[in-house]
Design a protein around this motif. Structure first.
Motif, PDB file in Angstrom:
ATOM      1  N   ILE A 161       0.835  -1.198   0.000  1.00 42.67           N
ATOM      2  CA  ILE A 161       0.000   0.000   0.000  1.00 42.67           C
ATOM      3  C   ILE A 161       0.869   1.246   0.000  1.00 42.67           C
ATOM      4  O   ILE A 161       0.647   2.171  -0.777  1.00 42.67           O
ATOM      5  N   THR A 162       1.873   1.269   0.868  1.00 44.75           N
ATOM      6  CA  THR A 162       2.755   2.431   0.967  1.00 44.75           C
ATOM      7  C   THR A 162       3.457   2.701  -0.356  1.00 44.75           C
ATOM      8  O   THR A 162       3.449   3.831  -0.862  1.00 44.75           O
ATOM      9  N   VAL A 163       4.045   1.667  -0.946  1.00 45.67           N
ATOM     10  CA  VAL A 163       4.766   1.828  -2.216  1.00 45.67           C
ATOM     11  C   VAL A 163       3.816   2.278  -3.323  1.00 45.67           C
ATOM     12  O   VAL A 163       4.108   3.217  -4.068  1.00 45.67           O
ATOM     13  N   ALA A 164       2.676   1.620  -3.427  1.00 45.31           N
ATOM     14  CA  ALA A 164       1.719   1.951  -4.488  1.00 45.31           C
ATOM     15  C   ALA A 164       1.208   3.381  -4.347  1.00 45.31           C
ATOM     16  O   ALA A 164       1.138   4.124  -5.340  1.00 45.31           O
ATOM     17  N   GLU A 165       0.874   3.794  -3.126  1.00 44.20           N
ATOM     18  CA  GLU A 165       0.375   5.156  -2.920  1.00 44.20           C
ATOM     19  C   GLU A 165       1.431   6.193  -3.288  1.00 44.20           C
ATOM     20  O   GLU A 165       1.118   7.219  -3.908  1.00 44.20           O
ATOM     21  N   GLU A 166       2.694   5.935  -2.912  1.00 44.42           N
ATOM     22  CA  GLU A 166       3.779   6.871  -3.246  1.00 44.42           C
ATOM     23  C   GLU A 166       3.973   6.971  -4.750  1.00 44.42           C
ATOM     24  O   GLU A 166       4.116   8.070  -5.300  1.00 44.42           O
ATOM     25  N   GLU A 167       3.977   5.828  -5.428  1.00 40.50           N
ATOM     26  CA  GLU A 167       4.188   5.829  -6.883  1.00 40.50           C
ATOM     27  C   GLU A 167       3.008   6.443  -7.629  1.00 40.50           C
ATOM     28  O   GLU A 167       3.192   7.159  -8.614  1.00 40.50           O
ATOM     29  N   ILE A 168       1.804   6.194  -7.161  1.00 43.52           N
ATOM     30  CA  ILE A 168       0.616   6.789  -7.786  1.00 43.52           C
ATOM     31  C   ILE A 168       0.672   8.308  -7.640  1.00 43.52           C
ATOM     32  O   ILE A 168       0.433   9.046  -8.597  1.00 43.52           O
ATOM     33  N   ALA A 169       1.003   8.782  -6.437  1.00 42.72           N
ATOM     34  CA  ALA A 169       1.101  10.227  -6.205  1.00 42.72           C
ATOM     35  C   ALA A 169       2.174  10.845  -7.097  1.00 42.72           C
ATOM     36  O   ALA A 169       1.967  11.916  -7.682  1.00 42.72           O
ATOM     37  N   ARG A 170       3.314  10.168  -7.223  1.00 42.18           N
ATOM     38  CA  ARG A 170       4.408  10.680  -8.062  1.00 42.18           C
ATOM     39  C   ARG A 170       3.973  10.776  -9.520  1.00 42.18           C
ATOM     40  O   ARG A 170       4.173  11.795 -10.176  1.00 42.18           O
ATOM     41  N   LEU A 171       3.354   9.724 -10.018  1.00 39.10           N
ATOM     42  CA  LEU A 171       2.940   9.705 -11.425  1.00 39.10           C
ATOM     43  C   LEU A 171       1.800  10.692 -11.696  1.00 39.10           C
ATOM     44  O   LEU A 171       1.777  11.338 -12.739  1.00 39.10           O
TER      45      LEU A 171
ATOM     46  N   THR B 123       2.813  16.651 -14.991  1.00 39.13           N
ATOM     47  CA  THR B 123       1.876  17.399 -15.831  1.00 39.13           C
ATOM     48  C   THR B 123       1.478  16.603 -17.062  1.00 39.13           C
ATOM     49  O   THR B 123       0.361  16.709 -17.543  1.00 39.13           O
ATOM     50  N   GLU B 124       2.388  15.809 -17.564  1.00 39.24           N
ATOM     51  CA  GLU B 124       2.096  14.984 -18.731  1.00 39.24           C
ATOM     52  C   GLU B 124       2.612  13.575 -18.470  1.00 39.24           C
ATOM     53  O   GLU B 124       3.760  13.380 -18.086  1.00 39.24           O
ATOM     54  N   VAL B 125       1.761  12.598 -18.670  1.00 39.29           N
ATOM     55  CA  VAL B 125       2.128  11.209 -18.405  1.00 39.29           C
ATOM     56  C   VAL B 125       2.239  10.467 -19.728  1.00 39.29           C
ATOM     57  O   VAL B 125       1.303  10.452 -20.530  1.00 39.29           O
ATOM     58  N   ALA B 126       3.404   9.857 -19.966  1.00 38.65           N
ATOM     59  CA  ALA B 126       3.624   9.091 -21.194  1.00 38.65           C
ATOM     60  C   ALA B 126       2.767   7.831 -21.177  1.00 38.65           C
ATOM     61  O   ALA B 126       2.302   7.380 -20.118  1.00 38.65           O
ATOM     62  N   GLU B 127       2.573   7.245 -22.350  1.00 40.40           N
ATOM     63  CA  GLU B 127       1.711   6.065 -22.472  1.00 40.40           C
ATOM     64  C   GLU B 127       2.201   4.905 -21.603  1.00 40.40           C
ATOM     65  O   GLU B 127       1.411   4.242 -20.942  1.00 40.40           O
ATOM     66  N   ASP B 128       3.516   4.662 -21.593  1.00 44.27           N
ATOM     67  CA  ASP B 128       4.039   3.562 -20.783  1.00 44.27           C
ATOM     68  C   ASP B 128       3.872   3.861 -19.286  1.00 44.27           C
ATOM     69  O   ASP B 128       3.703   2.958 -18.478  1.00 44.27           O
ATOM     70  N   GLU B 129       3.888   5.144 -18.908  1.00 51.77           N
ATOM     71  CA  GLU B 129       3.662   5.499 -17.516  1.00 51.77           C
ATOM     72  C   GLU B 129       2.185   5.346 -17.133  1.00 51.77           C
ATOM     73  O   GLU B 129       1.877   5.083 -15.985  1.00 51.77           O
ATOM     74  N   GLU B 130       1.286   5.501 -18.107  1.00 54.73           N
ATOM     75  CA  GLU B 130      -0.142   5.250 -17.857  1.00 54.73           C
ATOM     76  C   GLU B 130      -0.353   3.785 -17.478  1.00 54.73           C
ATOM     77  O   GLU B 130      -1.105   3.480 -16.552  1.00 54.73           O
ATOM     78  N   GLU B 131       0.322   2.889 -18.194  1.00 55.37           N
ATOM     79  CA  GLU B 131       0.225   1.459 -17.885  1.00 55.37           C
ATOM     80  C   GLU B 131       0.804   1.176 -16.503  1.00 55.37           C
ATOM     81  O   GLU B 131       0.247   0.384 -15.735  1.00 55.37           O
ATOM     82  N   LEU B 132       1.913   1.827 -16.194  1.00 56.54           N
ATOM     83  CA  LEU B 132       2.539   1.665 -14.878  1.00 56.54           C
ATOM     84  C   LEU B 132       1.605   2.172 -13.780  1.00 56.54           C
ATOM     85  O   LEU B 132       1.433   1.521 -12.746  1.00 56.54           O
ATOM     86  N   LEU B 133       0.977   3.307 -14.026  1.00 59.78           N
ATOM     87  CA  LEU B 133       0.031   3.878 -13.080  1.00 59.78           C
ATOM     88  C   LEU B 133      -1.121   2.904 -12.830  1.00 59.78           C
ATOM     89  O   LEU B 133      -1.523   2.675 -11.683  1.00 59.78           O
ATOM     90  N   GLU B 134      -1.632   2.286 -13.884  1.00 56.73           N
ATOM     91  CA  GLU B 134      -2.724   1.317 -13.741  1.00 56.73           C
ATOM     92  C   GLU B 134      -2.267   0.088 -12.952  1.00 56.73           C
ATOM     93  O   GLU B 134      -3.017  -0.450 -12.126  1.00 56.73           O
ATOM     94  N   ARG B 135      -1.036  -0.358 -13.169  1.00 57.11           N
ATOM     95  CA  ARG B 135      -0.515  -1.506 -12.404  1.00 57.11           C
ATOM     96  C   ARG B 135      -0.406  -1.170 -10.914  1.00 57.11           C
ATOM     97  O   ARG B 135      -0.700  -2.005 -10.055  1.00 57.11           O
ATOM     98  N   TYR B 136       0.032   0.059 -10.609  1.00 58.48           N
ATOM     99  CA  TYR B 136       0.114   0.468  -9.201  1.00 58.48           C
ATOM    100  C   TYR B 136      -1.276   0.563  -8.577  1.00 58.48           C
ATOM    101  O   TYR B 136      -1.473   0.205  -7.418  1.00 58.48           O
ATOM    102  N   ARG B 137      -2.253   1.026  -9.342  1.00 63.19           N
ATOM    103  CA  ARG B 137      -3.629   1.097  -8.829  1.00 63.19           C
ATOM    104  C   ARG B 137      -4.161  -0.301  -8.523  1.00 63.19           C
ATOM    105  O   ARG B 137      -4.831  -0.514  -7.510  1.00 63.19           O
ATOM    106  N   GLU B 138      -3.878  -1.268  -9.395  1.00 57.80           N
ATOM    107  CA  GLU B 138      -4.303  -2.655  -9.145  1.00 57.80           C
ATOM    108  C   GLU B 138      -3.580  -3.234  -7.936  1.00 57.80           C
ATOM    109  O   GLU B 138      -4.177  -3.945  -7.136  1.00 57.80           O
TER     110      GLU B 138
END
Length: 147
Positions: free
Chosen positions: A99-109, A113-128
């Motif tokens: 939870i701690t790691v995922a919340e930190e990474e989600i907040a960072r991503l 201001t602009e999220v690249a496509e591969d970072e969108e996938e990473l963001l979705e993995r952290y949310r899951e």
């Protein structure tokens, strides 16, 4: 098997987790909870990340389920899932760390201001990952009262 029960089989890629007769099973369907009793009509449904509840002999047991599929045929429920953990199998400390790691990474991503496509996938993995960890903690805390 008594007519009032239904056969439940739960399988992950690693092992057969359960094979027993139960009175009822509640699964985390991809569109919401699905309750299955003996005599249920045939069904094939996707499963989401969530809690599986098994009721039998007046008792109730809870399990964490990590996506998959469930098939109901002839008083038998077959669950094929990526993961299934009983209350005693859940590592609470590890879930809290996730939870701690995922919340930190989600907040960072999300702060970018602009999220690249591969970072969108990473963001979705952290949310899951966050959803998995939170669900494990819920299952573990609810299961303690009934185990």
């Amino acid at each position: 098997m008594a007519a009032e029960q239904i056969k439940l089989e739960v399988v992950t890629p690693e092992k057969a987790v359960l094979s027993e007769d139960v009175d009822e099973v509640v699964l985390p369907g991809s569109e919401g909870q699905v309750g299955i009793l003996p005599g249920h009509l045939p069904l094939l449904t996707g499963l989401g990340i969530g809690e599986m509840v098994i009721r039998s002999e007046g008792g109730e047991r809870r399990f964490f389920v990590d996506k998959g599929f469930a098939e109901v045929l002839d008083d038998k429920v077959s669950v094929l899932t990526q993961g299934c953990e009983g209350v005693s199998d859940i590592d609470i400390e590890h879930a809290q760390e996730e939870i701690t790691v995922a919340e930190e990474e989600i907040a960072r991503l999300e702060a970018q201001t602009e999220v690249a496509e591969d970072e969108e996938e990473l963001l979705e993995r952290y949310r899951e990952s966050l959803k998995r960890a939170r669900t494990r903690l819920v299952v573990a805390s609810e299961g303690e009262d009934r185990a």
